[in-house]
Scaffold this active site. Structure first.
Site, PDB file in Angstrom:
ATOM      1  N   CYS A  13      47.761  37.098  14.804  1.00 39.39           N
ATOM      2  CA  CYS A  13      47.402  36.579  16.121  1.00 39.39           C
ATOM      3  C   CYS A  13      47.492  37.690  17.163  1.00 39.39           C
ATOM      4  O   CYS A  13      48.566  38.263  17.359  1.00 39.39           O
ATOM      5  CB  CYS A  13      48.316  35.425  16.547  1.00 39.39           C
ATOM      6  SG  CYS A  13      47.919  34.855  18.212  1.00 39.39           S
ATOM      7  N   GLY A  71      47.313  31.665  22.600  1.00 37.15           N
ATOM      8  CA  GLY A  71      48.709  32.064  22.441  1.00 37.15           C
ATOM      9  C   GLY A  71      49.539  31.070  21.643  1.00 37.15           C
ATOM     10  O   GLY A  71      50.704  30.821  21.939  1.00 37.15           O
TER      11      GLY A  71
END
Lengths: 308, 245
Positions: free
Chosen positions: A131, A72
């Protein structure tokens, strides 16, 4: 130029091997293990405007021939990267570095890219619009051609160095996204980021990752990545950086034959910290076995077999 | 950190679902008790991080619990099998803070690193006390080995089948100690952190990607910033921990 050297957006690399963002930190951990100047370059940890802790743990899970991560985008933020990480890197790495940038808004991408573009050590900006492990940013920019083009245009407007858009495989047509980036002024594209995936702990009956889903990388994804590099190299005129599960000199050659101008190595660095050094050492012998004189001559070399 | 090829010399059951493995090879990267090694297993992508129980000039001893397919496979490795291992990972315990009467607290497979720690502290002339916690008598291991080294050992079992009935914290009463070292499951570490009266340090575990600080897979928040359990830990100081309850 040596027989391993390639050119990436006007900058010569001693070889095409580039540790991928998120698997190499800001370089210093690996510089303790080997001279990282043997690399073509490396792409540093995805950097955002603010410092980020990232997702709760567990962030890592095993897969068949690979792994899942849901880190993350943990990073110290662009201020600390400029004030601390780059000066530390300067002592052990004397080549242009690839600055990987992530964001949660177009404005954030613009600001972080503008600031890193001004750093002398930075050779390229790799803009991560792929991402899969954060909400409201990252991949949401890379799964829509209009959004991808908007980020590309905005970043290009404030930068002088080559801009590489890092693409997500979690789309219906990756070539369409790549074309949108090229049309918006991107100097290159890199692909693939991780494939969205999950695992469940069957004894506890709950997902292993605290984030529930994560990104799959490692040898399992190599054939998927190769196929996408092949498709994108066919669709755009700008250089393509191939990545996804590469862990040997032979796979570097395979990626280049599919159309990659350079090759990033990711998960392999985590299970073998010396992986990139070994791949570079093994490239000349692997080239000899394949009858290759110079690596730069084989980029897209399998294209004559394109399906008709 | 060093990478090397190690030969299995011993791999035997020690208690219920717990095995001890002795590996022969270069041990020069192991510098402190509380460090770990990272073992590549056949057919598995990620290495398995396991804490070092003891080491000497040519061998490393580890004790591991069967927790899944990886450790199941490991338990079937015969003597003579060679393994690719990264050694000398993590910060390890700081023996310099022990004082004269250090207390070692181990829960389950948090017990092994206490063995090398006890050895070093005893060699330095310290009066070492240890409290070990297990679920029941069948799970207990290394209480006798620690006693043989010269440590005073108390055992606690959750079902009361051996030693004090309850958790390690139930066995702390009346002990006089200068500093503590703890390793075990997180609920135990939290209980120790709340109960133990002196300063101390605690060793954590987390699912890891690399084991040497590259992937940020095992980061936790502390009062002194984000810490990678694999590289900035696994041992954290009592005063760094962010537990507020």
């Amino acid at each position: 130029m040596g027989r391993l050297s390639v050119t990436l957006c006007g900058i010569e690399l001693d070889n095409p091997v580039i540790p991928a963002s998120g698997t190499f930190g800001y370089g210093v951990e690996f510089a303790e293990l080997y001279d990282i100047n043997c690399l073509g370059t490396f792409s540093f940890k995805g950097t955002t405007r603010e410092p980020r802790y990232g997702n709760p743990t567990p962030r890592i899970a095993e897969a068949e021939s690979g792994m899942l991560n849901a880190v993350g985008l943990q990073n110290p933020g662009v201020d600390a990267v400029i004030a601390e990480e780059l000066p530390r890197l300067k002592k052990c790495f004397h080549k242009p570095v690839m600055a990987n940038v992530s964001g949660f808004s177009v404005e954030e991408y613009v600001e972080v890219c503008r600031r890193l573009d001004a750093q002398a050590q930075v050779g390229w900006l790799e803009v991560n619009i792929s991402c899969p492990n954060v909400h409201g940013g990252g991949m949401s920019f890379g799964t829509d051609p209009h959004m991808a083009a908007e980020v590309t245009r905005a970043v290009k407007a404030v930068t002088t160095k080559p801009v590489i858009m890092k693409l997500s495989p979690n789309v219906t047509d990756i070539a369409q996204i790549a074309r949108a980036c090229e049309d918006a002024g991107a100097d290159a594209v890199s692909l693939i980021n991780t494939l969205m995936a999950m695992r469940i702990d069957i004894r506890r009956r709950r997902p292993i990752l605290a984030n529930v889903t994560g990104g799959l990388s490692g040898p399992a994804v190599f054939p998927v990545a190769l196929r996408m590099v092949w498709q994108v190299a066919d669709a755009v005129g700008i250089p393509v950086i191939g990545l996804g599960g590469v862990s040997s000199a032979e796979q570097v050659i395979e990626m280049m034959l599919a159309g990659a101008a350079a090759v990033e190595v990711g998960a392999a660095n985590l299970t073998d910290p010396w992986a990139c050094q070994k791949i570079i050492d093994e490239l000349p012998a692997a080239m000899d076995r394949c009858g290759i004189d110079n690596l730069r001559d084989i980029i897209g070399g399998a294209k004559q077999w394109e399906k008709t | 950190m060093k990478q090397g090829i190690y030969t299995v010399e011993e791999n035997t059951p020690l208690a219920e679902g717990v095995f001890r493995m002795r590996l022969r090879g270069d041990t020069s990267a192991v510098t402190r008790p509380g460090q770990f090694i990272n073992i590549r297993l056949d057919g598995k992508f990620l290495r398995r991080p396991i804490s070092v129980c003891d080491w000497d000039d040519g061998t490393i001893t580890i004790i591991y619990k069967l927790l899944g397919d990886g450790t199941e496979r490991m338990s079937r490795y015969p003597a003579g099998k060679t393994l690719d291992v990264l050694t000398g990972l993590g910060n390890g315990f700081d023996v310099g803070r022990a004082g004269e009467r250090p207390l070692l607290i181990g829960g389950g497979v948090g017990t092994p690193p206490m063995y090398a720690l006890a050895k070093q502290l005893l060699a330095a002339g310290k009066r070492v006390q240890a409290v070990l916690g297990f679920n029941s008598a069948a799970d207990v291991f290394y209480a006798d080995e620690l006693r043989d080294l010269g440590a005073a050992v108390r055992v606690a079992t959750a079902d009361g089948s051996r030693g004090v009935k309850g958790f390690v914290t139930d066995a702390l009463a009346g002990l006089d100690y200068s500093y503590y070292y703890a390793c075990g499951p997180e609920p135990m570490l939290r209980a120790v952190w709340k109960t133990a009266v002196t300063d101390g340090e605690l060793s954590f575990e987390e699912r890891m990607g690399c084991g040497f600080g590259a992937c940020m897979g095992c980061t936790c928040k502390t009062l002194t910033g984000f810490k990678r359990i694999c590289r900035d830990g696994p041992v954290l100081r009592k005063g760094e921990l962010l537990w507020d309850d």
